[in-house]
Design an enzyme around this catalytic site. Structure first.
Site, short mmCIF file in Angstrom:
data_model
loop_
_atom_site.label_atom_id
_atom_site.label_comp_id
_atom_site.label_asym_id
_atom_site.label_seq_id
_atom_site.Cartn_x
_atom_site.Cartn_y
_atom_site.Cartn_z
N LYS A 115 10.70 39.21 29.22
CA LYS A 115 10.85 37.15 27.76
C LYS A 115 11.85 36.73 28.41
O LYS A 115 12.12 35.45 28.46
CB LYS A 115 11.70 39.06 27.08
CG LYS A 115 11.15 39.79 26.30
CD LYS A 115 11.55 39.74 25.09
CE LYS A 115 9.72 40.46 24.07
NZ LYS A 115 10.06 40.72 22.79
N LYS A 197 -0.76 43.71 29.35
CA LYS A 197 -0.70 44.15 28.24
C LYS A 197 -1.25 43.69 27.21
O LYS A 197 -0.56 42.09 27.12
CB LYS A 197 1.15 45.07 28.07
CG LYS A 197 1.70 45.95 27.08
CD LYS A 197 2.68 45.65 26.59
CE LYS A 197 2.92 44.69 25.51
NZ LYS A 197 4.48 45.24 25.03
N LYS A 200 1.43 41.20 20.98
CA LYS A 200 1.45 40.18 19.92
C LYS A 200 1.53 38.64 19.47
O LYS A 200 1.49 37.61 19.13
CB LYS A 200 1.45 40.94 18.83
CG LYS A 200 3.51 41.43 18.49
CD LYS A 200 3.34 42.24 17.01
CE LYS A 200 4.28 43.25 17.08
NZ LYS A 200 5.20 43.63 18.07
P1 TYM Z 1 6.94 46.28 19.75
O1 TYM Z 1 6.89 45.77 18.40
O2 TYM Z 1 5.91 45.55 21.20
O3 TYM Z 1 5.75 46.85 19.61
C1 TYM Z 1 5.83 48.87 18.77
C2 TYM Z 1 4.82 49.49 19.03
O4 TYM Z 1 3.75 48.96 19.92
C3 TYM Z 1 3.60 49.85 21.66
N1 TYM Z 1 3.12 48.93 22.02
C4 TYM Z 1 1.46 49.25 22.22
N2 TYM Z 1 0.97 50.21 23.30
C5 TYM Z 1 0.14 50.87 23.53
N3 TYM Z 1 -0.58 49.19 24.45
C6 TYM Z 1 0.18 48.17 24.10
N4 TYM Z 1 -0.77 46.56 24.27
C7 TYM Z 1 1.75 47.57 23.06
N5 TYM Z 1 1.33 47.08 22.26
C8 TYM Z 1 3.20 47.33 22.12
C9 TYM Z 1 4.94 49.43 21.64
O5 TYM Z 1 5.38 50.35 23.10
C10 TYM Z 1 5.38 49.95 20.56
O6 TYM Z 1 5.70 51.73 20.28
N6 TYM Z 1 11.41 47.53 21.42
C11 TYM Z 1 10.51 47.91 20.56
C12 TYM Z 1 10.21 47.72 18.48
C13 TYM Z 1 11.57 48.91 18.75
C14 TYM Z 1 11.79 50.16 18.65
C15 TYM Z 1 13.38 50.95 18.24
C16 TYM Z 1 10.89 51.73 18.89
C17 TYM Z 1 12.78 48.19 17.96
N7 TYM Z 1 13.83 50.10 18.08
C18 TYM Z 1 13.57 52.05 18.52
C19 TYM Z 1 10.87 52.76 18.78
C20 TYM Z 1 13.30 52.85 18.91
C21 TYM Z 1 9.06 46.84 20.67
O7 TYM Z 1 10.21 45.42 20.95
O8 TYM Z 1 7.61 47.49 20.21
#
Ligand code: TYM
Length: 332
Positions: A115, A197, A200
Site C-alpha cells: 500500500k 489478488k 476492490k
Molecule cells: P478487506 O476489506 O480487504 O477484505 C475483506 C475480506 O475479504 C478477503 N479478501 C479476499 N479473499 C479471497 N480472495 C481475494 N481476492 C480477496 N480480497 C479480499 C480478505 O482476506 C478479508 O477477509 N484488514 C481487513 C479488514 C479487517 C479485519 C479486521 C478482518 C479489519 N479488522 C479484523 C478480520 C478481523 C481488510 O482490509 O479486509
C-alpha cells in the site's frame, strides 16, 4: 479466561465496491459460524481512512457494506452486525496495543509495503499502524476465531503475537485468536493479472468482478479474462489464469478440479469462460435482489447499526474495563 461462548470476529472495509474475492474468501463463509460461535461482523470504516476517501462515498459504502452482509445471508438475529466507528473502544484499545507492538514487526507487514508503494504520496502513520487497529478489533471481543482470506493471515498472526506479549505482562488479559482460512476461496486472483489478488481498489474494472455486477457485465469480464496459449482446461502450474477461473467455478458449483477437467474435456476456453460467468452471475442474482431491497430501507439499516453497536459495546466495555485496571489507569 472465563467466557460463556466462543467468539468469532471478522471485518470488511467499506473502501470500494465489494468483489467476488471478498465474497468467496470471506463474507459467504461468515454465516457458517453463527451456530457454533457468538459472531461479530464489523464494517471497518476506521480502517478505510488510512487511504484518502471522499466522505459522502465512505458514508454511502458503509450503508452498502452492511446491506451486503445481510444480503449475503447474515441474519442480524444470529450475528452482531455493526460499524467500527460506532464503538469507540476499538480506537482506544488500538492506542494501548500500539505501545505493545514493535516498529520492526509493523515494517514487515507485506500489505503495508504494497500500500505504501501504491500511495507513495500519503504514507501516513495510520497506514503503518493499521494492523494494530485490526488486532484491537479482534482482541477487544476476546475472539477465538477470525475467518479471513489468506491476504489477511499475516495480520491475524501479528494480533496473536501482540496478545501473547500483552499477556506475558498482564496474565490472562486477552484470548489468543486463530485465523480460519477457507480452502477454496482463500485467494481469488485478478482476471487481468492472475498472479495478483483480485482487489476492490484495482483501477482496472475489467480485472475485478463486483458482487453487484449485472449478468452481462459478469459474462463479459470472464470472457476477457487473461488465460494462456494452451487450449485445455486443466489445473496446472504456470496456468494462473485458468487455475483462477477453475477455483472460481469450483467455489460456485462445489465441483472438484478433476470434475471440472472432466466436464470441459474436449471443449475450448470460450465454453469454459462462459460457464464460469453463468454460474457466477446466477449465484450473485439473489444476493443482488435482496441487497436492493435492504438498501432502499435506510432507516432499517440505521436501526440495525444502532442495535449492532449496542450489542458490540457490551462486550467491548467488558474487555476495556479489565484492560484499564490491569494497565494501572485510575477508574472512577
Ligand atoms: P478487506 O476489506 O480487504 O477484505 C475483506 C475480506 O475479504 C478477503 N479478501 C479476499 N479473499 C479471497 N480472495 C481475494 N481476492 C480477496 N480480497 C479480499 C480478505 O482476506 C478479508 O477477509 N484488514 C481487513 C479488514 C479487517 C479485519 C479486521 C478482518 C479489519 N479488522 C479484523 C478480520 C478481523 C481488510 O482490509 O479486509
Amino acid at each position: 479466561m472465563f467466557k460463556d461462548q466462543k467468539i468469532c470476529f471478522s471485518g470488511v472495509q467499506p473502501s470500494g465496491n465489494l468483489t467476488i474475492g471478498n465474497y468467496l474468501g470471506a463474507i459467504r463463509n461468515f454465516s457458517l459460524y453463527s451456530e457454533q460461535y457468538k459472531t461479530f461482523y464489523c464494517v471497518v470504516d476506521e480502517h478505510a481512512i488510512t487511504v484518502r476517501q471522499v466522505p459522502a462515498e465512505l458514508r454511502r459504502r458503509t450503508y452498502e457494506t452492511l446491506a451486503l452482509y445481510m444480503a449475503c445471508g447474515l441474519d442480524p438475529e444470529k450475528n452482531t452486525l455493526y460499524v467500527q466507528s460506532h464503538v469507540p473502544e476499538h480506537a482506544e484499545l488500538a492506542w494501548i496495543l500500539n505501545c505493545y507492538t514493535m516498529y520492526g514487526e509493523l515494517s514487515r507487514m507485506t500489505q503495508f509495503k504494497d500500500k505504501s508503494a501504491k500511495h507513495a504520496d500519503n504514507i501516513n502513520a495510520g497506514l503503518f499502524t493499521y494492523p494494530v487497529l485490526m488486532a484491537a478489533d479482534i482482541l477487544l471481543y476476546q475472539t477465538d476465531v477470525v475467518p479471513v482470506g489468506i491476504d489477511q493471515k499475516q495480520h491475524v498472526e501479528l494480533a496473536r503475537d501482540i496478545a501473547n506479549r500483552f499477556n506475558s505482562v498482564f496474565p490472562d488479559a486477552l484470548t489468543i485468536p486463530e485465523p480460519i482460512i477457507s480452502k477454496s476461496g482463500m485467494k481469488i486472483m485478478s482476471l487481468a493479472e492472475p498472479t495478483k489478488k483480485m482487489s476492490k481498489s484495482d483501477e482496472n474494472v475489467n480485472a475485478v468482478v463486483y458482487i453487484l455486477d449485472d449478468k452481462d457485465t459478469v459474462i463479459r469480464k470472464f470472457r476477457r479474462a487473461v488465460t494462456d496459449s494452451d487450449t485445455c482446461v486443466r489445473f496446472a502450474e504456470g496456468k494462473d489464469g485458468i487455475n483462477n477461473l477453475m477455483t472460481i467455478y469450483s467455489c460456485f458449483t462445489g465441483k472438484t478440479m478433476e470434475e471440472i477437467e472432466h466436464e470441459f474435456d474436449g471443449k475450448g476456453y470460450g465454453d469454459f469462460k462462459l460457464a464460469v460467468g453463468e454460474v457466477c452471475a446466477d449465484a450473485l442474482a439473489p444476493v443482488q435482489a435482496r441487497y436492493t431491497e435492504l438498501l432502499a430501507d435506510k432507516a432499517g439499516l440505521e436501526a440495525q447499526m444502532k442495535r449492532g453497536a449496542e450489542e458490540a459495546s457490551y462486550y467491548a466495555r467488558r474487555t476495556m474495563s479489565k484492560i484499564r485496571k490491569k494497565i494501572g489507569f485510575v477508574s472512577l
